[in-house]
Design a protein around this motif. Structure first.
Motif, PDB file in Angstrom:
ATOM      1  N   ARG A  92       0.831  -1.222   0.000  1.00 31.29           N
ATOM      2  CA  ARG A  92       0.000   0.000   0.000  1.00 31.29           C
ATOM      3  C   ARG A  92       0.860   1.264   0.000  1.00 31.29           C
ATOM      4  NH1 ARG A  92      -5.136  -1.493   0.466  1.00 31.29           N
ATOM      5  NH2 ARG A  92      -5.613  -3.529   1.384  1.00 31.29           N
ATOM      6  N   SER A  93       1.700   1.345  -0.982  1.00 30.47           N
ATOM      7  CA  SER A  93       2.566   2.516  -1.131  1.00 30.47           C
ATOM      8  C   SER A  93       2.584   2.955  -2.590  1.00 30.47           C
ATOM      9  CB  SER A  93       3.983   2.175  -0.655  1.00 30.47           C
ATOM     10  OG  SER A  93       4.841   3.292  -0.784  1.00 30.47           O
ATOM     11  N   PHE A  94       1.404   3.153  -3.154  1.00 29.77           N
ATOM     12  CA  PHE A  94       1.254   3.483  -4.570  1.00 29.77           C
ATOM     13  C   PHE A  94       1.548   4.965  -4.774  1.00 29.77           C
ATOM     14  CE2 PHE A  94      -0.734   3.499  -8.764  1.00 29.77           C
ATOM     15  CZ  PHE A  94      -0.460   2.220  -9.209  1.00 29.77           C
ATOM     16  N   GLY A  95       2.583   5.254  -5.584  1.00 31.97           N
ATOM     17  CA  GLY A  95       2.996   6.638  -5.777  1.00 31.97           C
ATOM     18  C   GLY A  95       2.926   7.076  -7.228  1.00 31.97           C
ATOM     19  N   LEU A  96       3.474   8.260  -7.507  1.00 30.43           N
ATOM     20  CA  LEU A  96       3.444   8.799  -8.863  1.00 30.43           C
ATOM     21  C   LEU A  96       4.229   7.924  -9.835  1.00 30.43           C
ATOM     22  CD1 LEU A  96       3.892  12.632  -8.187  1.00 30.43           C
ATOM     23  CD2 LEU A  96       1.815  11.445  -8.907  1.00 30.43           C
ATOM     24  N   ASP A  97       5.333   7.341  -9.354  1.00 32.45           N
ATOM     25  CA  ASP A  97       6.103   6.455 -10.228  1.00 32.45           C
ATOM     26  C   ASP A  97       5.278   5.240 -10.639  1.00 32.45           C
ATOM     27  OD1 ASP A  97       6.189   5.840  -7.491  1.00 32.45           O
ATOM     28  OD2 ASP A  97       7.906   4.511  -7.753  1.00 32.45           O
ATOM     29  N   ASP A  98       4.441   4.761  -9.725  1.00 36.32           N
ATOM     30  CA  ASP A  98       3.584   3.617 -10.054  1.00 36.32           C
ATOM     31  C   ASP A  98       2.492   4.006 -11.048  1.00 36.32           C
ATOM     32  OD1 ASP A  98       4.898   1.854  -8.128  1.00 36.32           O
ATOM     33  OD2 ASP A  98       3.976   3.155  -6.640  1.00 36.32           O
ATOM     34  N   TRP A  99       1.980   5.228 -10.922  1.00 35.65           N
ATOM     35  CA  TRP A  99       0.986   5.695 -11.890  1.00 35.65           C
ATOM     36  C   TRP A  99       1.595   5.787 -13.288  1.00 35.65           C
ATOM     37  CZ3 TRP A  99      -3.929   5.356 -11.430  1.00 35.65           C
ATOM     38  CH2 TRP A  99      -4.553   5.485 -10.179  1.00 35.65           C
ATOM     39  N   CYS A 100       2.855   6.223 -13.361  1.00 39.42           N
ATOM     40  CA  CYS A 100       3.523   6.269 -14.667  1.00 39.42           C
ATOM     41  C   CYS A 100       3.561   4.890 -15.305  1.00 39.42           C
ATOM     42  CB  CYS A 100       4.953   6.803 -14.500  1.00 39.42           C
ATOM     43  SG  CYS A 100       5.077   8.578 -14.238  1.00 39.42           S
ATOM     44  N   MET A 101       3.919   3.883 -14.516  1.00 39.22           N
ATOM     45  CA  MET A 101       4.009   2.533 -15.063  1.00 39.22           C
ATOM     46  C   MET A 101       2.626   1.945 -15.330  1.00 39.22           C
ATOM     47  SD  MET A 101       7.123   2.462 -15.448  1.00 39.22           S
ATOM     48  CE  MET A 101       7.114   0.871 -16.268  1.00 39.22           C
ATOM     49  N   PHE A 102       1.633   2.386 -14.587  1.00 36.91           N
ATOM     50  CA  PHE A 102       0.260   1.954 -14.870  1.00 36.91           C
ATOM     51  C   PHE A 102      -0.156   2.420 -16.270  1.00 36.91           C
ATOM     52  CE2 PHE A 102      -4.261   3.153 -14.935  1.00 36.91           C
ATOM     53  CZ  PHE A 102      -4.853   1.913 -14.702  1.00 36.91           C
ATOM     54  N   PHE A 103       0.142   3.683 -16.590  1.00 40.26           N
ATOM     55  CA  PHE A 103      -0.217   4.198 -17.912  1.00 40.26           C
ATOM     56  C   PHE A 103       0.660   3.604 -19.007  1.00 40.26           C
ATOM     57  CE2 PHE A 103      -1.915   7.765 -15.266  1.00 40.26           C
ATOM     58  CZ  PHE A 103      -3.238   7.607 -15.639  1.00 40.26           C
ATOM     59  N   ILE A 104       1.909   3.261 -18.659  1.00 34.73           N
ATOM     60  CA  ILE A 104       2.786   2.620 -19.637  1.00 34.73           C
ATOM     61  C   ILE A 104       2.198   1.301 -20.104  1.00 34.73           C
ATOM     62  CG2 ILE A 104       4.929   1.243 -19.681  1.00 34.73           C
ATOM     63  CD1 ILE A 104       5.361   4.022 -20.621  1.00 34.73           C
ATOM     64  N   LEU A 105       1.444   0.640 -19.239  1.00 36.60           N
ATOM     65  CA  LEU A 105       0.794  -0.613 -19.612  1.00 36.60           C
ATOM     66  C   LEU A 105      -0.054  -0.420 -20.870  1.00 36.60           C
ATOM     67  CD1 LEU A 105       0.582  -3.521 -18.447  1.00 36.60           C
ATOM     68  CD2 LEU A 105      -1.534  -2.799 -17.344  1.00 36.60           C
ATOM     69  N   PHE A 106      -0.730   0.720 -20.964  1.00 36.30           N
ATOM     70  CA  PHE A 106      -1.582   1.016 -22.121  1.00 36.30           C
ATOM     71  C   PHE A 106      -0.778   1.630 -23.273  1.00 36.30           C
ATOM     72  CE2 PHE A 106      -4.155   1.228 -18.277  1.00 36.30           C
ATOM     73  CZ  PHE A 106      -5.159   0.331 -18.579  1.00 36.30           C
ATOM     74  N   PHE A 107       0.186   2.494 -22.917  1.00 31.32           N
ATOM     75  CA  PHE A 107       1.017   3.096 -23.963  1.00 31.32           C
ATOM     76  C   PHE A 107       1.820   2.021 -24.701  1.00 31.32           C
ATOM     77  CE2 PHE A 107       1.233   7.063 -21.056  1.00 31.32           C
ATOM     78  CZ  PHE A 107       0.013   7.489 -21.531  1.00 31.32           C
ATOM     79  N   ASN A 108       2.302   1.046 -23.960  1.00 27.72           N
ATOM     80  CA  ASN A 108       3.091  -0.013 -24.591  1.00 27.72           C
ATOM     81  C   ASN A 108       2.224  -0.870 -25.517  1.00 27.72           C
ATOM     82  OD1 ASN A 108       5.552  -1.283 -25.050  1.00 27.72           O
ATOM     83  ND2 ASN A 108       5.227  -2.807 -23.461  1.00 27.72           N
ATOM     84  N   ALA A 109       0.952  -1.012 -25.173  1.00 27.26           N
ATOM     85  CA  ALA A 109       0.034  -1.719 -26.078  1.00 27.26           C
ATOM     86  C   ALA A 109      -0.088  -0.953 -27.395  1.00 27.26           C
ATOM     87  CB  ALA A 109      -1.329  -1.878 -25.418  1.00 27.26           C
TER      88      ALA A 109
END
Length: 387
Positions: free
Chosen positions: A36-53
């Motif tokens: 439970r330590s979700f930060g801005l860096d994690d949000w970047c990688m969350f969106f990368i999941l879709f950008f990489n698609a």
């Protein structure tokens, strides 16, 4: 030489995309639910999941329209594919820089988790600024590479068009990207070495972040392919090589960015001892979450013992065990740390500036004396000694 690079290209693009996507999903689950330590860096990688698609769609588009085949084959069978590839290359140039910008920002935002000094924070923010400036310059180069822009796609229709040299378009962005990659690789070495965990675990984390060196190596290899591409050496066949190397570069960068978070799974399910101490938990979670100011620097304990008149003690918890159990140090959030420490000691004090928690270690000793009348009770019947 292979007659066609398409089978290899499809395999490499698909496998690396699958692996990078799995690591991203594991990161999101670990940081969002396990610690439970979700930060801005994690949000970047969350969106990368879709950008990489989206990146995968572009790469498959290239392969569908002849990338990886020899130029003579494409020109003979489907000459119209060359125009489609030109449009796709322009879109990929813009999109590729965007992907790199987001991934690099994820790295740098992660570094801010353990930025305990102003100097290191300034270096991280400065690198963020350079990453943004280089990306904007590269986008401008691509968008303004020809005047008019249509000369990129239909050069014969614009014989007097002025265009930027293709070598500049190829190697300037690569140089910018390599510079930021090297900076990202070097930046965390000193602050990570100063984290209050064992030397072995410090080396482990530095080693994990050093996976980014593979990205730098692949970037250097990409330059070799770019040289061939810019010289128009069998253009479509060389494009197949470029697709392979670019896919590896992007997906390795994603995997390297996710690697520190995957340490959570190693600590929780694989290398966890049979009876882990709070110190083990602290070091393990700290290595994976890295909240700079929240790292516990010092914690002491309170132990209560009972003595009979012969001096023998019973029901006693040793100071060493209590100190180990009190070493909670979960570097996730200010509130969670305070909650854990308050349960261990009511005297915990939090200094928000340097992240140091100071507690008093109080030993309470109850002595069992012979029964006496109320008037004869000594003043020191209950002795409270502060150690």
């Amino acid at each position: 030489m292979f007659e066609s690079l398409q089978p290899i290209s499809y395999a490499v693009v698909s496998i690396f995309f699958f692996i990078s996507s799995i690591t991203t999903l594991l990161r999101i689950y670990a940081r969002g639910y396990l610690v439970r330590s979700f930060g801005l860096d994690d949000w970047c990688m969350f969106f990368i999941l879709f950008f990489n698609a989206g990146q995968q769609i572009i790469l498959y588009y290239f392969l569908h329209y002849g990338a990886g085949l020899h130029l003579t084959t494409v020109f003979t069978t489907h000459p119209e594919w060359l125009t489609n590839l030109t449009y796709a290359l322009f879109a990929e140039e813009i999109y590729y820089i965007w992907m790199h910008w987001v991934i690099k920002m994820a790295f740098l935002l992660f570094y801010l988790r353990f930025a305990t000094t102003r100097t290191f924070r300034c270096l991280v923010y400065g690198t963020m600024g350079l990453n943004t400036i280089f990306s904007i310059i590269t986008w401008l180069l691509y968008v303004l590479q020809c005047m008019p822009l249509d000369a990129i796609f239909h050069p014969a229709a614009h014989p007097k068009a002025k265009c930027v040299d293709r070598a500049v378009l190829a190697f300037a962005p690569t140089g910018f990207s390599a510079f930021i990659d090297i900076a990202i690789l070097i930046l965390p070495i000193q602050p990570l070495w100063q984290i209050q965990v064992s030397v072995r675990k410090r080396l482990t984390l530095i080693g994990i972040l050093s996976l980014g060196s593979l990205v730098v190596l692949v970037s250097m290899l990409r330059i070799i392919v770019l040289v061939q591409f810019e010289k128009n050496i069998d253009l479509t066949y060389t494009l197949g090589k470029l697709i392979i190397i670019s896919s590896i570069e992007i997906d390795l960068a994603i995997i390297a960015a996710n690697a520190p978070s995957l340490k959570i799974y190693w600590s929780k399910y694989i290398s966890r001892p049979n009876t882990p101490t709070r110190k083990d938990q602290y070091e393990s979670i700290t290595l994976s979450t890295m909240e700079g100011k929240k790292v516990l620097s010092q914690a002491s304990s309170c132990h209560i013992s009972s003595s009979n008149k012969s001096g023998a003690r019973s029901n006693m918890i040793s100071p060493e065990i209590m100190a180990e159990e009190a070493d909670i140090g979960i570097a996730i959030s200010h509130e969670r740390m305070l909650g854990e420490l308050t349960r261990g000691s009511q005297e915990a004090l939090w200094n928000s500036e340097d992240g140091i928690i100071v507690t008093s270690s109080v030993g309470v000793v109850v002595q069992d004396k012979p029964r006496q009348e109320a008037g004869d009770l000594e003043a020191n019947y209950y002795v409270f000694d502060k150690e």
